[in-house]
Design a protein around this motif. Structure first.
Motif, PDB file in Angstrom:
ATOM      1  N   LEU A  12       0.847  -1.196   0.000  1.00 14.60           N
ATOM      2  CA  LEU A  12       0.000   0.000   0.000  1.00 14.60           C
ATOM      3  C   LEU A  12       0.880   1.243   0.000  1.00 14.60           C
ATOM      4  N   ARG A  13       0.733   2.065  -0.987  1.00 17.03           N
ATOM      5  CA  ARG A  13       1.560   3.263  -1.073  1.00 17.03           C
ATOM      6  C   ARG A  13       0.744   4.492  -1.464  1.00 17.03           C
ATOM      7  N   GLY A  14      -0.582   4.430  -1.396  1.00 15.34           N
ATOM      8  CA  GLY A  14      -1.394   5.547  -1.844  1.00 15.34           C
ATOM      9  C   GLY A  14      -1.973   6.386  -0.726  1.00 15.34           C
ATOM     10  N   ALA A  15      -2.346   5.750   0.392  1.00 16.06           N
ATOM     11  CA  ALA A  15      -3.063   6.486   1.431  1.00 16.06           C
ATOM     12  C   ALA A  15      -2.191   7.560   2.074  1.00 16.06           C
ATOM     13  N   VAL A  16      -0.999   7.199   2.503  1.00 17.01           N
ATOM     14  CA  VAL A  16      -0.124   8.153   3.178  1.00 17.01           C
ATOM     15  C   VAL A  16       0.341   9.227   2.207  1.00 17.01           C
ATOM     16  N   ALA A  17       0.689   8.817   0.989  1.00 17.57           N
ATOM     17  CA  ALA A  17       1.170   9.790   0.006  1.00 17.57           C
ATOM     18  C   ALA A  17       0.089  10.813  -0.338  1.00 17.57           C
ATOM     19  N   LEU A  18      -1.133  10.354  -0.534  1.00 23.49           N
ATOM     20  CA  LEU A  18      -2.213  11.288  -0.846  1.00 23.49           C
ATOM     21  C   LEU A  18      -2.514  12.197   0.340  1.00 23.49           C
ATOM     22  N   PHE A  46       0.966  15.120  -9.237  1.00 26.77           N
ATOM     23  CA  PHE A  46       1.971  14.079  -9.452  1.00 26.77           C
ATOM     24  C   PHE A  46       1.769  12.893  -8.496  1.00 26.77           C
ATOM     25  N   THR A  47       1.409  13.186  -7.258  1.00 24.43           N
ATOM     26  CA  THR A  47       1.174  12.084  -6.313  1.00 24.43           C
ATOM     27  C   THR A  47      -0.026  11.254  -6.746  1.00 24.43           C
ATOM     28  N   GLY A  48      -1.115  11.917  -7.146  1.00 29.47           N
ATOM     29  CA  GLY A  48      -2.277  11.178  -7.616  1.00 29.47           C
ATOM     30  C   GLY A  48      -1.975  10.366  -8.858  1.00 29.47           C
ATOM     31  N   GLY A  49      -1.149  10.905  -9.759  1.00 24.34           N
ATOM     32  CA  GLY A  49      -0.779  10.157 -10.962  1.00 24.34           C
ATOM     33  C   GLY A  49       0.028   8.911 -10.639  1.00 24.34           C
ATOM     34  N   ILE A  50       0.974   9.039  -9.708  1.00 25.30           N
ATOM     35  CA  ILE A  50       1.794   7.880  -9.330  1.00 25.30           C
ATOM     36  C   ILE A  50       0.934   6.822  -8.646  1.00 25.30           C
ATOM     37  N   VAL A  51       0.046   7.263  -7.766  1.00 23.83           N
ATOM     38  CA  VAL A  51      -0.841   6.314  -7.093  1.00 23.83           C
ATOM     39  C   VAL A  51      -1.733   5.608  -8.100  1.00 23.83           C
ATOM     40  N   LEU A  53      -1.086   5.017 -11.287  1.00 24.20           N
ATOM     41  CA  LEU A  53      -0.289   4.069 -12.069  1.00 24.20           C
ATOM     42  C   LEU A  53       0.036   2.816 -11.267  1.00 24.20           C
ATOM     43  N   THR A  54       0.352   2.991  -9.980  1.00 19.06           N
ATOM     44  CA  THR A  54       0.644   1.807  -9.176  1.00 19.06           C
ATOM     45  C   THR A  54      -0.598   0.930  -8.999  1.00 19.06           C
ATOM     46  N   LEU A  55      -1.769   1.550  -8.906  1.00 13.75           N
ATOM     47  CA  LEU A  55      -2.996   0.761  -8.805  1.00 13.75           C
ATOM     48  C   LEU A  55      -3.274  -0.001 -10.092  1.00 13.75           C
ATOM     49  N   ILE A  56      -3.042   0.661 -11.227  1.00 12.10           N
ATOM     50  CA  ILE A  56      -3.345   0.020 -12.511  1.00 12.10           C
ATOM     51  C   ILE A  56      -2.295  -1.026 -12.871  1.00 12.10           C
ATOM     52  N   THR A  61      -1.091  -6.723 -11.976  1.00 15.75           N
ATOM     53  CA  THR A  61      -0.095  -7.764 -12.267  1.00 15.75           C
ATOM     54  C   THR A  61       0.335  -8.536 -11.021  1.00 15.75           C
ATOM     55  N   THR A  62      -0.239  -8.223  -9.871  1.00 16.70           N
ATOM     56  CA  THR A  62       0.152  -8.921  -8.650  1.00 16.70           C
ATOM     57  C   THR A  62      -0.187 -10.407  -8.723  1.00 16.70           C
ATOM     58  N   GLN A  63      -1.334 -10.728  -9.287  1.00 15.42           N
ATOM     59  CA  GLN A  63      -1.719 -12.134  -9.394  1.00 15.42           C
ATOM     60  C   GLN A  63      -0.725 -12.920 -10.246  1.00 15.42           C
ATOM     61  N   PHE A  64      -0.267 -12.312 -11.347  1.00 12.34           N
ATOM     62  CA  PHE A  64       0.704 -13.005 -12.207  1.00 12.34           C
ATOM     63  C   PHE A  64       2.047 -13.159 -11.495  1.00 12.34           C
ATOM     64  N   LEU A  65       2.417 -12.163 -10.687  1.00 12.30           N
ATOM     65  CA  LEU A  65       3.658 -12.264  -9.938  1.00 12.30           C
ATOM     66  C   LEU A  65       3.577 -13.361  -8.879  1.00 12.30           C
ATOM     67  N   LEU A  66       2.412 -13.466  -8.213  1.00 10.90           N
ATOM     68  CA  LEU A  66       2.222 -14.551  -7.253  1.00 10.90           C
ATOM     69  C   LEU A  66       2.343 -15.915  -7.919  1.00 10.90           C
ATOM     70  N   HIS A  67       1.759 -16.037  -9.114  1.00 15.02           N
ATOM     71  CA  HIS A  67       1.840 -17.302  -9.846  1.00 15.02           C
ATOM     72  C   HIS A  67       3.270 -17.579 -10.295  1.00 15.02           C
ATOM     73  N   LEU A  68       3.986 -16.542 -10.708  1.00 13.51           N
ATOM     74  CA  LEU A  68       5.367 -16.716 -11.153  1.00 13.51           C
ATOM     75  C   LEU A  68       6.273 -17.170 -10.020  1.00 13.51           C
ATOM     76  N   LEU A  69       6.024 -16.651  -8.807  1.00 20.66           N
ATOM     77  CA  LEU A  69       6.832 -17.029  -7.648  1.00 20.66           C
ATOM     78  C   LEU A  69       6.346 -18.297  -6.968  1.00 20.66           C
ATOM     79  N   GLY A  70       5.230 -18.848  -7.464  1.00 18.95           N
ATOM     80  CA  GLY A  70       4.701 -20.076  -6.882  1.00 18.95           C
ATOM     81  C   GLY A  70       4.087 -19.884  -5.520  1.00 18.95           C
ATOM     82  N   MET A  71       3.495 -18.710  -5.262  1.00 21.04           N
ATOM     83  CA  MET A  71       2.910 -18.421  -3.961  1.00 21.04           C
ATOM     84  C   MET A  71       1.396 -18.479  -3.970  1.00 21.04           C
ATOM     85  N   ASP A  72       0.795 -18.925  -5.065  1.00 18.39           N
ATOM     86  CA  ASP A  72      -0.661 -18.999  -5.154  1.00 18.39           C
ATOM     87  C   ASP A  72      -1.191 -20.405  -4.878  1.00 18.39           C
ATOM     88  N   LYS A  73      -0.328 -21.289  -4.392  1.00 23.10           N
ATOM     89  CA  LYS A  73      -0.740 -22.654  -4.092  1.00 23.10           C
ATOM     90  C   LYS A  73      -0.729 -22.867  -2.580  1.00 23.10           C
TER      91      LYS A  73
END
Length: 224
Positions: A12-18, A46-51, A53-56, A61-73
């Motif tokens: 989570l990097r949006g709440a504090v930054a905003l 700029f802060t809203g734009g970065i937040v 982009l990180t959300l999108i 892509t977090t689900q694909f990263l979990l699958h790539l690291l084998g952490m979804d099993k």
């Protein structure tokens, strides 16, 4: 390393930054010579734009990263715990609805065909569910991941027992904090060291001087 990668990528990097950018915007709107209104607007933009982009990007892509690291099993231990939890919940649901069906104070008998249509677990009301520990598991071998999960579950139970002792008034809040900290330290050592929470408690436990004398006397007093 895998957990750290997930934390960096999807943390989570949006709440504090905003919040900080909005506070800068509010300060820039006030009459003071150090910060212009346009600066506060740029902070929010700029802060809203970065937040965004990180959300999108990171969020999608977090689900694909979990699958790539084998952490979804699920490990065998977690799967068994999940099945046991579902088993207990199903038993409680069947018991509760069974009592409602036989309750004469609820008026005329309900249309259980319709009830079972919307509550599918009631279809097994007449059949006793199989206990998950009775099912043979071909891969029921204790490897490192299963052993680590079992240790974490055990330490979670120890923490729950400490909270229960605090609520019953058997230990003080200060003692609870020490015990909880020792369990947290034991959890940190779970992947690489044997299960033990005494290391975190040793510095806080002080035995009287006569205890060592009694211990030595009892040791030497034992028959050979």
């Amino acid at each position: 390393m895998k957990e750290a990668t997930i934390l960096v990528w999807s943390g989570l990097r949006g709440a504090v930054a905003l919040s900080l950018s909005l506070s800068v915007k509010r300060a820039s709107d006030a009459v003071q010579p150090y910060l212009k209104p346009v600066d506060g607007t740029m902070f929010v933009f700029f802060t809203g734009g970065i937040v965004f982009l990180t959300l999108i990007v990171n969020g999608s892509t977090t689900q694909f990263l979990l699958h790539l690291l084998g952490m979804d099993k699920l490990s065998a231990t977690k799967l068994r715990i999940l099945n046991y939890t579902k088993y207990e919940m199903l038993n409680k649901a069947l018991e509760a609805f069974g009592d409602l069906r036989d309750d004469e104070e609820l008026g005329p008998p309900a249309d259980w065909v319709t009830v079972k249509k919307y509550i599918t677990c009631l279809n097994d009301l007449d059949n006793e569910p199989v206990h998950p520990h009775d099912v043979s598991d071909k891969n029921d071998r204790i490897h490192n991941m299963n052993l680590r999960d079992i240790r974490v579950r055990l330490l979670n139970g120890v923490q729950a027992a400490y909270w229960g002792m605090l609520e019953e008034g058997r230990i003080t809040q200060a003692t609870t904090n020490i015990l909880m900290r020792s369990v947290d330290e034991a959890m940190d050592l779970v992947p690489g060291q044997p299960l033990c929470d005494w290391k975190g408690l040793r510095s806080n436990v002080h035995f009287p001087n006569y205890y060592r004398f009694l211990q030595m006397s009892s040791y030497y007093g034992q028959p050979g």
